[in-house]
Motif scaffolding. Structure first.
Motif, PDB file in Angstrom:
ATOM      1  N   ASP A  98       8.319  -8.385  58.970  1.00 52.03           N
ATOM      2  CA  ASP A  98       8.039  -7.632  58.026  1.00 52.03           C
ATOM      3  C   ASP A  98       7.172  -8.601  57.070  1.00 52.03           C
ATOM      4  OD1 ASP A  98       9.739  -5.288  58.297  1.00 52.03           O
ATOM      5  OD2 ASP A  98      11.418  -6.301  57.469  1.00 52.03           O
ATOM      6  N   ASP A  99       7.438  -9.817  57.145  1.00 50.27           N
ATOM      7  CA  ASP A  99       6.657 -11.000  56.389  1.00 50.27           C
ATOM      8  C   ASP A  99       6.544 -12.047  57.121  1.00 50.27           C
ATOM      9  OD1 ASP A  99       6.001 -13.061  54.539  1.00 50.27           O
ATOM     10  OD2 ASP A  99       7.077 -11.966  52.688  1.00 50.27           O
ATOM     11  N   ILE A 100       5.418 -12.288  57.618  1.00 49.87           N
ATOM     12  CA  ILE A 100       5.077 -13.393  58.408  1.00 49.87           C
ATOM     13  C   ILE A 100       5.133 -14.755  57.653  1.00 49.87           C
ATOM     14  CG2 ILE A 100       2.397 -13.678  57.914  1.00 49.87           C
ATOM     15  CD1 ILE A 100       2.105 -13.364  60.873  1.00 49.87           C
ATOM     16  N   ASP A 101       4.787 -14.644  56.428  1.00 49.24           N
ATOM     17  CA  ASP A 101       4.906 -16.113  55.821  1.00 49.24           C
ATOM     18  C   ASP A 101       6.352 -16.549  55.657  1.00 49.24           C
ATOM     19  OD1 ASP A 101       2.177 -16.534  55.592  1.00 49.24           O
ATOM     20  OD2 ASP A 101       2.325 -15.161  53.748  1.00 49.24           O
ATOM     21  N   ALA A 141       3.461 -10.925  64.680  1.00 52.75           N
ATOM     22  CA  ALA A 141       2.706  -9.764  63.946  1.00 52.75           C
ATOM     23  C   ALA A 141       3.029  -8.988  62.884  1.00 52.75           C
ATOM     24  CB  ALA A 141       2.045  -8.547  64.855  1.00 52.75           C
ATOM     25  N   GLN A 142       2.388  -9.214  61.584  1.00 53.67           N
ATOM     26  CA  GLN A 142       2.960  -8.335  60.520  1.00 53.67           C
ATOM     27  C   GLN A 142       1.733  -7.176  60.367  1.00 53.67           C
ATOM     28  OE1 GLN A 142       2.988 -10.518  56.771  1.00 53.67           O
ATOM     29  NE2 GLN A 142       3.010  -8.832  55.605  1.00 53.67           N
ATOM     30  N   GLU A 143       2.228  -5.924  60.262  1.00 54.03           N
ATOM     31  CA  GLU A 143       1.426  -4.734  60.008  1.00 54.03           C
ATOM     32  C   GLU A 143       1.415  -4.642  58.659  1.00 54.03           C
ATOM     33  OE1 GLU A 143       1.294  -0.159  61.680  1.00 54.03           O
ATOM     34  OE2 GLU A 143       3.058  -1.158  61.914  1.00 54.03           O
ATOM     35  N   LEU A 144      -0.050  -4.526  58.040  1.00 52.47           N
ATOM     36  CA  LEU A 144      -0.609  -4.272  56.796  1.00 52.47           C
ATOM     37  C   LEU A 144      -0.566  -2.809  56.695  1.00 52.47           C
ATOM     38  CD1 LEU A 144      -3.215  -7.051  56.946  1.00 52.47           C
ATOM     39  CD2 LEU A 144      -1.060  -7.208  56.144  1.00 52.47           C
ATOM     40  N   SER A 145      -0.106  -2.341  55.472  1.00 48.17           N
ATOM     41  CA  SER A 145      -0.145  -1.107  55.111  1.00 48.17           C
ATOM     42  C   SER A 145      -1.235  -0.694  54.284  1.00 48.17           C
ATOM     43  CB  SER A 145       1.061  -0.743  54.089  1.00 48.17           C
ATOM     44  OG  SER A 145       2.453  -1.011  54.810  1.00 48.17           O
TER      45      SER A 145
END
Length: 145
Positions: A98-101, A141-145
């Motif tokens: 959900d949140d890579i950071d 991998a964080q998918e960007l919306s």
């Protein structure tokens, strides 16, 4: 149809407890843990007399599994943990987060080290590689919306 599904990906580790803790922190669930041994097991792997402690980790969606194996007998024969991304054979396991950071912050407390840097691919993904327990290469991998 020739294939029904991919059942799991297997990774051999030296310290099963450390690996389990790391993947629990990542968000996988411990499905089960046990000893695999006996004549039948050695016939499957071709290793003969073997004794292996395994832990089956499951992704939260229940669709994928990671099998962590710690070989007690016979001993491990090769070590590919520090191989670069372009090495032949096992490359890496990639997880969607959900949140890579936030994920990196949590995993660094478990010894994870960033390989390179977090990059953005177009407006689609933020991606990175990390070295997890025992140098295992893991992609995030964080998918960007």
């Amino acid at each position: 149809m020739a294939i029904k599904r991919m059942d799991n990906v297997g990774i051999v580790v030296a310290d099963l407890d450390v690996a389990i803790d790391f993947f629990l922190e990542l968000g996988l669930e411990l499905e089960g843990r046990g000893m695999i041994e006996g004549e039948w097991a050695g016939r499957v792997t071709g290793l003969g007399d073997q004794r292996v402690e395994i832990a089956m980790m499951r992704t939260p969606d229940g669709h994928n599994r990671l099998e962590l194996s710690c070989f007690l007998t016979p001993p491990v024969v090769e070590d590919h943990r520090n191989a670069p991304v372009n090495a032949l054979g096992y490359l890496r396991v990639m997880f969607a987060v959900d949140d890579i950071d936030e994920t990196l912050e949590r995993l660094r407390k478990r010894g994870a080290q960033l390989v390179g840097e977090v990059v953005q691919y177009k407006d689609v993904y933020r991606l990175c590689y990390i070295r997890g327990p025992e140098g295992i290469l893991i992609g995030l991998a964080q998918e960007l919306s």
